[in-house]
Design a protein around this motif. Structure first.
Motif, PDB file in Angstrom:
ATOM      1  N   TYR A  79       0.817  -1.205   0.000  1.00 19.06           N
ATOM      2  CA  TYR A  79       0.000   0.000   0.000  1.00 19.06           C
ATOM      3  C   TYR A  79       0.861   1.269   0.000  1.00 19.06           C
ATOM      4  O   TYR A  79       1.963   1.292   0.549  1.00 19.06           O
ATOM      5  N   TYR A 122      -4.263   5.096  -0.528  1.00 19.25           N
ATOM      6  CA  TYR A 122      -5.281   5.889   0.164  1.00 19.25           C
ATOM      7  C   TYR A 122      -4.727   7.280   0.442  1.00 19.25           C
ATOM      8  O   TYR A 122      -3.598   7.430   0.924  1.00 19.25           O
ATOM      9  N   THR A 177       0.859   5.711  12.173  1.00 15.22           N
ATOM     10  CA  THR A 177       0.201   4.448  12.522  1.00 15.22           C
ATOM     11  C   THR A 177      -1.220   4.669  13.046  1.00 15.22           C
ATOM     12  O   THR A 177      -2.093   3.821  12.850  1.00 15.22           O
ATOM     13  N   MET A 180      -3.296   4.840  10.022  1.00 12.13           N
ATOM     14  CA  MET A 180      -3.589   3.510   9.493  1.00 12.13           C
ATOM     15  C   MET A 180      -4.718   2.842  10.266  1.00 12.13           C
ATOM     16  O   MET A 180      -5.609   2.208   9.683  1.00 12.13           O
ATOM     17  N   GLU A 181      -4.684   2.989  11.597  1.00 12.22           N
ATOM     18  CA  GLU A 181      -5.757   2.429  12.408  1.00 12.22           C
ATOM     19  C   GLU A 181      -7.106   3.044  12.030  1.00 12.22           C
ATOM     20  O   GLU A 181      -8.119   2.357  11.959  1.00 12.22           O
ATOM     21  N   ILE A 183      -7.977   4.321   9.086  1.00 10.03           N
ATOM     22  CA  ILE A 183      -8.400   3.794   7.784  1.00 10.03           C
ATOM     23  C   ILE A 183      -9.015   2.401   7.947  1.00 10.03           C
ATOM     24  O   ILE A 183      -9.989   2.048   7.267  1.00 10.03           O
ATOM     25  N   GLU A 184      -8.473   1.626   8.879  1.00  9.03           N
ATOM     26  CA  GLU A 184      -8.975   0.275   9.109  1.00  9.03           C
ATOM     27  C   GLU A 184     -10.296   0.270   9.874  1.00  9.03           C
ATOM     28  O   GLU A 184     -10.871  -0.797  10.138  1.00  9.03           O
ATOM     29  N   LYS A 186     -10.760   1.591  12.996  1.00 12.03           N
ATOM     30  CA  LYS A 186     -10.562   1.490  14.434  1.00 12.03           C
ATOM     31  C   LYS A 186     -10.357   2.875  15.039  1.00 12.03           C
ATOM     32  O   LYS A 186     -10.206   3.869  14.335  1.00 12.03           O
ATOM     33  N   ILE A 202      -0.699  -0.895   6.986  1.00  6.62           N
ATOM     34  CA  ILE A 202      -2.155  -1.013   6.949  1.00  6.62           C
ATOM     35  C   ILE A 202      -2.542  -2.451   6.599  1.00  6.62           C
ATOM     36  O   ILE A 202      -1.941  -3.095   5.719  1.00  6.62           O
ATOM     37  N   TYR A 203      -3.514  -2.984   7.325  1.00  2.00           N
ATOM     38  CA  TYR A 203      -3.972  -4.368   7.180  1.00  2.00           C
ATOM     39  C   TYR A 203      -2.834  -5.376   7.306  1.00  2.00           C
ATOM     40  O   TYR A 203      -2.886  -6.475   6.745  1.00  2.00           O
ATOM     41  N   THR A 207       3.761  -1.043   3.834  1.00  3.93           N
ATOM     42  CA  THR A 207       3.118   0.234   3.530  1.00  3.93           C
ATOM     43  C   THR A 207       4.132   1.365   3.567  1.00  3.93           C
ATOM     44  O   THR A 207       4.994   1.411   4.452  1.00  3.93           O
TER      45      THR A 207
END
Length: 424
Positions: A79, A122, A177, A180-181, A183-184, A186, A202-203, A207
């Motif tokens: 990513y 993203y 980070t 990233m959380e 985007i997921e 969370k 990410i995931y 990344t």
């Protein structure tokens, strides 16, 4: 002086955000050439390393080196992320790059994806930037219609899809980070590192994440060459930088100038001091970096190394100019309140320490402070810095430490006389 040569190069054109304007200055020619000539990722990385482009989001890490951390040939999904959250007080450059030159950010992200063989990207845009989001979303659709993004781009066999996402405006989302959380789906809590995003992003996949201005610099570097970019700046500080100048100046705004430009010159470009006041101090990289008094900053150049030597940081290039009639006790109290409000609460030193800083400073502003409070502030800041998962703790501590280092007498006066020194 070369001004607006890179990230804001379309600014003098009619409708600078349009595809027509971007293509008129060579937009997407680099991406087309990379595919047509089958330019290797190694060649692209070599130009970026030669250019000495450093991350424009605050950390200043060499971009070419960062991109090389991900193996192009490793199996599985990879990513590319763009951090367009921009929540640092005093910073307003990225939203303008997205407003006035969105295609260049997109092209930079596509090139990054090609280098790392990433098929998904993203662009995480701060939710308040509604105009910027609309512009970059429209630009992305135009790029798709050109066939420059999507499946089997121009018959090359390379696939890349990009998505724009709107955040909800939490300062902590500027930490990579935590972003990233978010985007997921969370809560945006920073992760422990290691593992680093290049290995576990990410995931859980490799990344790379960069700032808006960093990605926007890439197409121009590859169009004109890494040496061209390097020569505009100084050794280890290649190219131009967009400085967001605010505070007590006549013409606040974004100024793209070569790195290494003297602060005096930048102040002149911003119209000089408001109302002819004398300069008192400058916060050169956003509210999280150490403040510098006038006698130091006036002899300092605006680049990573010079500002570090002077005792501060370039940060995101957010230059907050402070005039002589400003009460620095109130300024620091406002800054500390911001970091108290924005702490995610995950780390005890930050969660508790930022509250202590904010409350003690509020007490001093209210005329209820004690001289011992100044040592207490220094002690609390020292117990936060370097003891948290992410850099928000440092961001809260460094202003306190530097304000008291350079302007302790003003705080003592406020405590003794129960009023600001500048109103005496």
């Amino acid at each position: 002086m070369l001004i607006n040569q890179v990230c804001l190069r379309t600014l003098n054109l009619d409708q600078p955000w349009s595809l027509e304007s971007y293509q008129s200055v060579g937009g997407y020619s680099v991406w087309r050439r990379i595919l047509a000539e089958k330019v290797t990722p190694e060649a692209i990385l070599a130009e970026l390393k030669l250019s000495s482009l450093r991350g424009r989001g605050g950390a200043g890490f060499p971009t070419g080196l960062k991109w090389s951390f991900i193996s192009r040939n490793s199996p599985g999904q990879k990513y590319v992320l763009c951090n367009a959250d921009e929540g640092e007080p005093g910073t307003f450059k990225d939203r303008d790059i997205l407003r006035f030159n969105p295609h260049q950010v997109i092209e930079g992200m596509i090139i990054a994806a090609y280098v790392m063989n990433a098929s998904v990207g993203y662009n995480y845009v701060r939710g308040e930037f509604s105009e910027s989001f609309k512009r970059v979303e429209h630009a992305l659709q135009e790029t798709r219609e050109l066939g420059l993004i999507g499946k089997n781009i121009l018959g090359s066999g390379f696939d890349f899809e990009l998505h724009n996402l709107a955040g909800a405006g939490a300062y902590i989302c500027g930490e990579e980070t935590a972003l990233m959380e978010s985007i997921e789906g969370k809560k945006a809590l920073p992760r422990f590192k290691p593992p680093f995003p290049a290995n576990f992003g990410i995931y859980g996949r490799p990344t790379t994440i960069n700032n808006v201005e960093t990605f926007a610099s890439v197409p121009v570097i590859l169009q004109h060459g890494g040496r061209w970019f390097l020569d505009m700046g100084t050794a280890n500080n290649g190219g131009t930088k967009v400085f967001s100048v605010s505070g007590h100046v006549n013409k606040p705004g974004n100024y793209e100038v070569p790195l290494g430009t003297p602060f005096k010159t930048l102040l002149e470009l911003a119209g000089g001091m408001l109302n002819g006041d004398k300069l008192k101090a400058v916060i050169p990289g956003g509210s999280s970096v150490p403040i510098l008094p006038a006698n130091i900053i006036m002899d300092t150049n605006m680049d990573y190394d010079s500002l570090s030597k002077a005792g501060s940081m370039l940060g995101a290039g957010s230059v907050i100019v402070i005039g002589e009639k400003t009460c620095l006790v109130k300024v620091l109290a406002r800054i500390s309140h911001f970091y108290y409000e924005e702490s995610c609460g995950q780390c005890t030193p930050c969660r508790e320490g930022t509250g202590w800083l904010a409350r003690v400073l509020a007490r001093i502003v209210a005329g209820e402070g004690k001289i011992a409070d100044l040592d207490l502030l220094v002690s609390v800041a020292g117990k936060i810095a370097g003891r948290t998962i992410c850099a928000l703790g440092d961001a809260a501590a460094m202003p306190v430490q530097s304000f008291l280092k350079h302007f302790r007498d003003e705080f003592e006066y406020h405590i003794i006389h129960q009023r600001s020194k500048v109103t005496a």
